[in-house]
Design a protein around this motif. Structure first.
Motif, mmCIF file in Angstrom:
data_model
loop_
_atom_site.group_PDB
_atom_site.id
_atom_site.type_symbol
_atom_site.label_atom_id
_atom_site.label_comp_id
_atom_site.label_asym_id
_atom_site.label_seq_id
_atom_site.Cartn_x
_atom_site.Cartn_y
_atom_site.Cartn_z
ATOM 1 N N ALA A 199 -40.475 -2.672 -57.744
ATOM 2 C CA ALA A 199 -41.203 -1.510 -58.260
ATOM 3 C C ALA A 199 -41.932 -1.840 -59.552
ATOM 4 N N GLN A 200 -41.455 -2.847 -60.262
ATOM 5 C CA GLN A 200 -42.113 -3.270 -61.497
ATOM 6 C C GLN A 200 -43.344 -4.127 -61.224
ATOM 7 N N THR A 201 -43.301 -4.893 -60.129
ATOM 8 C CA THR A 201 -44.388 -5.841 -59.849
ATOM 9 C C THR A 201 -45.330 -5.401 -58.728
ATOM 10 N N SER A 202 -44.804 -4.623 -57.784
ATOM 11 C CA SER A 202 -45.608 -4.247 -56.602
ATOM 12 C C SER A 202 -45.385 -2.778 -56.249
ATOM 13 N N PRO A 203 -45.659 -1.857 -57.170
ATOM 14 C CA PRO A 203 -45.321 -0.444 -56.933
ATOM 15 C C PRO A 203 -46.130 0.237 -55.843
ATOM 16 N N SER A 204 -47.243 -0.349 -55.451
ATOM 17 C CA SER A 204 -48.100 0.315 -54.455
ATOM 18 C C SER A 204 -47.884 -0.197 -53.036
ATOM 19 N N GLU A 205 -46.796 -0.933 -52.806
ATOM 20 C CA GLU A 205 -46.507 -1.447 -51.468
ATOM 21 C C GLU A 205 -45.746 -0.400 -50.651
ATOM 22 N N LEU A 206 -46.289 -0.049 -49.501
ATOM 23 C CA LEU A 206 -45.674 0.973 -48.656
ATOM 24 C C LEU A 206 -44.262 0.594 -48.226
ATOM 25 N N THR A 207 -44.054 -0.669 -47.833
ATOM 26 C CA THR A 207 -42.733 -1.064 -47.348
ATOM 27 C C THR A 207 -41.661 -0.969 -48.436
ATOM 28 N N LEU A 208 -42.067 -1.089 -49.697
ATOM 29 C CA LEU A 208 -41.113 -0.915 -50.793
ATOM 30 C C LEU A 208 -40.502 0.483 -50.722
ATOM 31 N N TRP A 209 -41.349 1.480 -50.602
ATOM 32 C CA TRP A 209 -40.866 2.858 -50.641
ATOM 33 C C TRP A 209 -40.224 3.270 -49.321
ATOM 34 N N GLN A 210 -40.673 2.714 -48.217
ATOM 35 C CA GLN A 210 -40.005 2.992 -46.947
ATOM 36 C C GLN A 210 -38.576 2.447 -46.961
ATOM 37 N N THR A 211 -38.414 1.250 -47.522
ATOM 38 C CA THR A 211 -37.082 0.661 -47.626
ATOM 39 C C THR A 211 -36.217 1.450 -48.586
ATOM 40 N N TRP A 212 -36.808 1.856 -49.689
ATOM 41 C CA TRP A 212 -36.057 2.630 -50.675
ATOM 42 C C TRP A 212 -35.660 3.990 -50.100
ATOM 43 N N ALA A 213 -36.519 4.562 -49.265
ATOM 44 C CA ALA A 213 -36.179 5.823 -48.617
ATOM 45 C C ALA A 213 -34.976 5.648 -47.693
ATOM 46 N N GLU A 214 -34.946 4.552 -46.962
ATOM 47 C CA GLU A 214 -33.792 4.282 -46.098
ATOM 48 C C GLU A 214 -32.516 4.181 -46.928
ATOM 49 N N LEU A 215 -32.609 3.496 -48.059
ATOM 50 C CA LEU A 215 -31.443 3.380 -48.937
ATOM 51 C C LEU A 215 -31.025 4.758 -49.447
ATOM 52 N N ALA A 216 -32.000 5.551 -49.881
ATOM 53 C CA ALA A 216 -31.690 6.883 -50.414
ATOM 54 C C ALA A 216 -31.011 7.747 -49.359
ATOM 55 N N MET A 217 -31.490 7.685 -48.128
ATOM 56 C CA MET A 217 -30.878 8.458 -47.044
ATOM 57 C C MET A 217 -29.429 8.030 -46.828
ATOM 58 N N ARG A 218 -29.172 6.741 -46.954
ATOM 59 C CA ARG A 218 -27.815 6.245 -46.747
ATOM 60 C C ARG A 218 -26.862 6.733 -47.822
ATOM 61 N N THR A 219 -27.363 6.922 -49.039
ATOM 62 C CA THR A 219 -26.494 7.397 -50.109
ATOM 63 C C THR A 219 -26.070 8.845 -49.891
ATOM 64 N N GLN A 220 -26.868 9.588 -49.105
ATOM 65 C CA GLN A 220 -26.643 11.015 -48.865
ATOM 66 C C GLN A 220 -26.698 11.830 -50.157
ATOM 67 N N SER A 221 -27.290 11.250 -51.197
ATOM 68 C CA SER A 221 -27.454 11.949 -52.468
ATOM 69 C C SER A 221 -28.805 12.651 -52.471
ATOM 70 N N THR A 222 -28.794 13.982 -52.509
ATOM 71 C CA THR A 222 -30.063 14.715 -52.507
ATOM 72 C C THR A 222 -30.861 14.430 -53.770
ATOM 73 N N GLU A 223 -30.162 14.185 -54.878
ATOM 74 C CA GLU A 223 -30.867 13.849 -56.117
ATOM 75 C C GLU A 223 -31.630 12.532 -55.970
ATOM 76 N N THR A 224 -30.961 11.530 -55.377
ATOM 77 C CA THR A 224 -31.611 10.236 -55.166
ATOM 78 C C THR A 224 -32.782 10.380 -54.202
ATOM 79 N N MET A 225 -32.599 11.145 -53.139
ATOM 80 C CA MET A 225 -33.681 11.347 -52.181
ATOM 81 C C MET A 225 -34.908 11.949 -52.845
ATOM 82 N N GLY A 226 -34.695 12.987 -53.617
ATOM 83 C CA GLY A 226 -35.821 13.639 -54.280
ATOM 84 C C GLY A 226 -36.524 12.729 -55.262
ATOM 85 N N GLU A 227 -35.735 11.942 -55.977
ATOM 86 C CA GLU A 227 -36.307 11.020 -56.967
ATOM 87 C C GLU A 227 -37.144 9.943 -56.288
ATOM 88 N N VAL A 228 -36.618 9.356 -55.213
ATOM 89 C CA VAL A 228 -37.343 8.291 -54.507
ATOM 90 C C VAL A 228 -38.615 8.851 -53.873
#
Length: 288
Positions: A161-190
């Motif tokens: 996120a520091q070097t390549s913040p505009s890469e779609l796969t970065l955020w798609q992967t992070w979304a998968e991680l956020a969903m796995r945490t089941q934390s609504t706060e993390t989901m909203g933030e991501v």
């Protein structure tokens, strides 16, 4: 490379472009020849694909993707391969012990074979290699995510996120991680960070971002995602599905059912939407 993207599905055009490039530009060009082989494989010409990848390995023995392609071919179509899959993944590491990509590819192979200890060992070895290439590091994050180590996956995503913040796969992967945490706060933030970072290129991220926004209670921003998707006529079934989630959160099962029925008529017939409809029907007292 864009012609080989799954969404484009134009392997014939990719083959033509790659062939012309190689004819007009003498030299090994491992990435182009590798992509030529990938196009041939998608066209069902596996023997020719294998020959192209073998040529890449001979001319550019440090090019890890060609070994992975040979290994995957051996996994999925052993009759079209001349060596077992393990041979190619091991050979990639032997030829270039300092390649993080080779280690990550072999980790994926071990994971698919159910050898989690070997997979983790390769991932840990990759950690000490050069991770400056975006594609290498995002794959490492994805492999850690698949291995269930959310902490290590998150560390790599934060670095990217520091070097390549505009890469779609970065955020798609992070979304998968956020969903796995089941934390609504993390989901909203991501979701919010991803939409902001992607800017005008956020359309493909909106289906998953919209769902995370709904789960985190950010219904107005989720509605904005739906409006933008509909304005661009992008994945209308996904837009209808998200609309149903919003109505569900607003305790309006009648409108939720209508949206989910629309989503199903547009092609979304997943178990998830069927369960949501069944729950909504029960809430309405329709037990048929």
């Amino acid at each position: 490379e864009v012609y080989l993207a799954p969404a484009v599905a134009s392997p014939g055009e990719a083959e033509l472009i790659a062939s012309r490039y190689l004819n007009d530009n003498p030299g090994p060009h491992p990435e182009i020849r590798y992509l030529l082989g990938a196009a041939m494989a998608r066209l069902g010409r596996f023997d020719q694909a294998r020959q192209e990848w073998a040529a890449v390995i001979e001319a550019s023995p440090g090019y890890a993707p060609a070994y992975e392609a040979m290994g995957r071919l051996a996994e999925e179509r052993p009759a079209d391969a001349n060596e077992p899959a393990s041979h190619w993944f091991d050979l990639a590491v032997q030829r270039d012990p300092n390649s993080a990509g080779a280690r990550i590819a072999r980790a994926g192979f071990h994971a698919r074979q159910g050898r989690s200890a070997e997979a983790i060992a390769d991932l840990e070895a990759a950690e000490s290699k050069d991770l400056s290439d975006y594609e290498v590091r995002i794959r490492l994050a994805q492999q850690w995510l698949q291995a269930g180590d959310l902490g290590r996956a998150r560390a790599h995503l934060e670095a990217l996120a520091q070097t390549s913040p505009s890469e779609l796969t970065l955020w798609q992967t992070w979304a998968e991680l956020a969903m796995r945490t089941q934390s609504t706060e993390t989901m909203g933030e991501v979701a919010a960070k991803g939409l902001d970072a992607l800017g005008k290129g956020a359309l493909e991220f909106m289906p998953v971002a919209g769902e995370m926004l709904v789960r985190s209670g950010q219904l107005d921003r989720a509605s904005q995602c739906i409006a933008q998707m509909r304005a661009k006529e992008y994945l209308p079934a996904a837009a209808a599905f998200l609309e149903g989630l919003i109505w569900q959160q607003r305790d309006n099962p009648v409108r939720a059912v209508k949206s989910w029925q629309d989503a199903m008529s547009l092609g979304n017939k997943t178990p998830q939407i069927r369960l949501l409809l069944a729950s909504a029907y029960t809430q309405l007292g329709d037990l048929q």
